[in-house]
Motif scaffolding. Structure first.
Motif, PDB file in Angstrom:
ATOM      1  N   CYS A  73       0.832  -1.202   0.000  1.00  0.00           N
ATOM      2  CA  CYS A  73       0.000   0.000   0.000  1.00  0.00           C
ATOM      3  C   CYS A  73       0.867   1.252   0.000  1.00  0.00           C
ATOM      4  CB  CYS A  73      -0.959   0.005   1.185  1.00  0.00           C
ATOM      5  SG  CYS A  73      -0.181   0.249   2.807  1.00  0.00           S
ATOM      6  N   CYS A 192      -1.775   2.944   8.917  1.00  0.00           N
ATOM      7  CA  CYS A 192      -0.988   2.172   7.953  1.00  0.00           C
ATOM      8  C   CYS A 192       0.211   2.996   7.498  1.00  0.00           C
ATOM      9  CB  CYS A 192      -1.840   1.787   6.740  1.00  0.00           C
ATOM     10  SG  CYS A 192      -3.235   0.703   7.108  1.00  0.00           S
ATOM     11  N   ASP A 196       3.341  -1.317   3.753  1.00  0.00           N
ATOM     12  CA  ASP A 196       2.634  -2.391   4.453  1.00  0.00           C
ATOM     13  C   ASP A 196       1.995  -3.321   3.427  1.00  0.00           C
ATOM     14  OD1 ASP A 196       3.315  -1.269   6.854  1.00  0.00           O
ATOM     15  OD2 ASP A 196       1.286  -0.640   7.413  1.00  0.00           O
ATOM     16  N   VAL A 198      -1.035  -5.427   2.259  1.00  0.00           N
ATOM     17  CA  VAL A 198      -2.473  -5.385   2.522  1.00  0.00           C
ATOM     18  C   VAL A 198      -3.243  -6.229   1.513  1.00  0.00           C
ATOM     19  CG1 VAL A 198      -2.320  -3.069   3.533  1.00  0.00           C
ATOM     20  CG2 VAL A 198      -2.839  -3.329   1.093  1.00  0.00           C
ATOM     21  N   ASN A 212      -4.564  -5.474   6.880  1.00  0.00           N
ATOM     22  CA  ASN A 212      -3.160  -5.086   6.915  1.00  0.00           C
ATOM     23  C   ASN A 212      -2.383  -6.238   7.540  1.00  0.00           C
ATOM     24  OD1 ASN A 212      -0.582  -4.019   7.589  1.00  0.00           O
ATOM     25  ND2 ASN A 212      -1.411  -1.946   7.587  1.00  0.00           N
ATOM     26  N   HIS A 213      -1.660  -6.980   6.725  1.00  0.00           N
ATOM     27  CA  HIS A 213      -0.935  -8.156   7.209  1.00  0.00           C
ATOM     28  C   HIS A 213       0.295  -7.749   8.019  1.00  0.00           C
ATOM     29  CE1 HIS A 213      -3.450 -10.738   4.697  1.00  0.00           C
ATOM     30  NE2 HIS A 213      -3.263  -9.859   3.715  1.00  0.00           N
ATOM     31  N   THR A 214       0.802  -6.547   7.788  1.00  0.00           N
ATOM     32  CA  THR A 214       1.975  -6.071   8.522  1.00  0.00           C
ATOM     33  C   THR A 214       1.627  -5.761   9.978  1.00  0.00           C
ATOM     34  OG1 THR A 214       2.879  -5.131   6.469  1.00  0.00           O
ATOM     35  CG2 THR A 214       3.840  -4.366   8.552  1.00  0.00           C
ATOM     36  N   THR A 215       0.497  -5.080  10.184  1.00  0.00           N
ATOM     37  CA  THR A 215       0.091  -4.716  11.548  1.00  0.00           C
ATOM     38  C   THR A 215      -0.907  -5.702  12.144  1.00  0.00           C
ATOM     39  OG1 THR A 215      -1.759  -3.353  10.759  1.00  0.00           O
ATOM     40  CG2 THR A 215       0.400  -2.277  11.002  1.00  0.00           C
TER      41      THR A 215
END
Length: 256
Positions: A73, A192, A196, A198, A212-215
């Motif tokens: 993103c 975000c 990231d 997503v 959001n796979h990062t957070t």
């Protein structure tokens, strides 16, 4: 938001030998809005017309399942205007010409202020590595040029997730079918970061979810309503052809 814009392309399909009362079904699409998530309602003479359009599209063999978008993103804040999305100097490029469309994509978000350190499209490249753009309030404000959604789609972006949209930008996204303008229920742009990973996941009930796979956070997105099938089809003219409201390109060429 009060809606002063009444129609999406009010002259579309209108025949010179027809009066407004004889059009059945009407080709016009009205913008109804209680917020910035516009609801496109066909102005038809029958309540069953929308169902008939969906049936025709299904009968054509086209899939009605919306694609899921996954990737990196690119995060922006409030009031991103069309000059920041695509500077006016590139307005001479013609989107219908493949070479020009590709160039438009390479200049996408080229007018952002200097404090945005990351470039949406790396200089010298034609495509962006970011498939989802996340914005704040009033995304796409400014001029009415259709180059704005076109350049984002040409660069490879699939969706914008923003807190709210300028209505003309939203309309142009739907009319061109270039990119999905999805509206978030919270300020996702504050949670975000650019880069990231997503996923925009579409549900069968018409709603969407930003993951959001990062957070490891998820955000519910507002339904697109009747605008969704128009974008799915590739824009207002493609939708009208699939629905049988205007002749297909192939049948038109055969009649020449």
């Amino acid at each position: 938001m009060a809606t002063s814009l009444q129609f999406l392309n009010p002259t579309l399909f209108k025949s010179s030998n027809q009066t407004s009362s004889s059009l059945s079904p009407s080709p016009l699409f009205r913008l109804n809005s209680t917020s910035t998530a516009f609801n496109f309602r066909p102005l038809t003479s029958s309540s069953s017309s929308s169902a008939a359009i969906i049936t025709r599209a299904a009968a054509s063999g086209e899939s009605l399942t919306r694609e899921t978008f996954h990737g990196l993103c690119f995060v922006l804040k409030d009031n991103i205007d069309t000059d920041q999305i695509i500077p006016a100097e590139y307005g001479t490029l013609i989107p219908s010409i493949p070479e020009d469309r590709e160039k438009l994509g390479s200049f996408a978000l080229n007018g952002l202020p200097k404090f945005y350190n990351d470039r949406f499209v790396v200089p010298g490249e034609m495509k962006s590595k970011y498939s989802v753009i996340i914005g704040g309030d009033n995304f796409g404000c400014g001029s009415s040029r259709e180059h704005a959604p076109v350049c984002l789609g040409a660069a490879g972006a699939k969706a914008v997730v923003a807190e709210s949209y300028a209505r003309i930008f939203f309309r142009n996204c739907v009319a061109t079918g270039e990119i999905f303008p999805l509206e978030s229920e919270v300020r996702v742009c504050d949670e975000c970061k650019t880069g990231d990973v997503v996923t925009v996941e579409h549900k069968e009930d018409g709603s969407s979810l930003l993951i959001n796979h990062t957070t490891r956070k998820e955000y519910k997105l507002k339904p697109l309503g009747d605008a969704g099938p128009v974008i799915d089809a590739g824009g207002i003219f493609a939708y009208a052809r699939k629905a049988g409201m205007i002749p297909s390109a192939s049948s038109s060429s055969m009649n020449i």
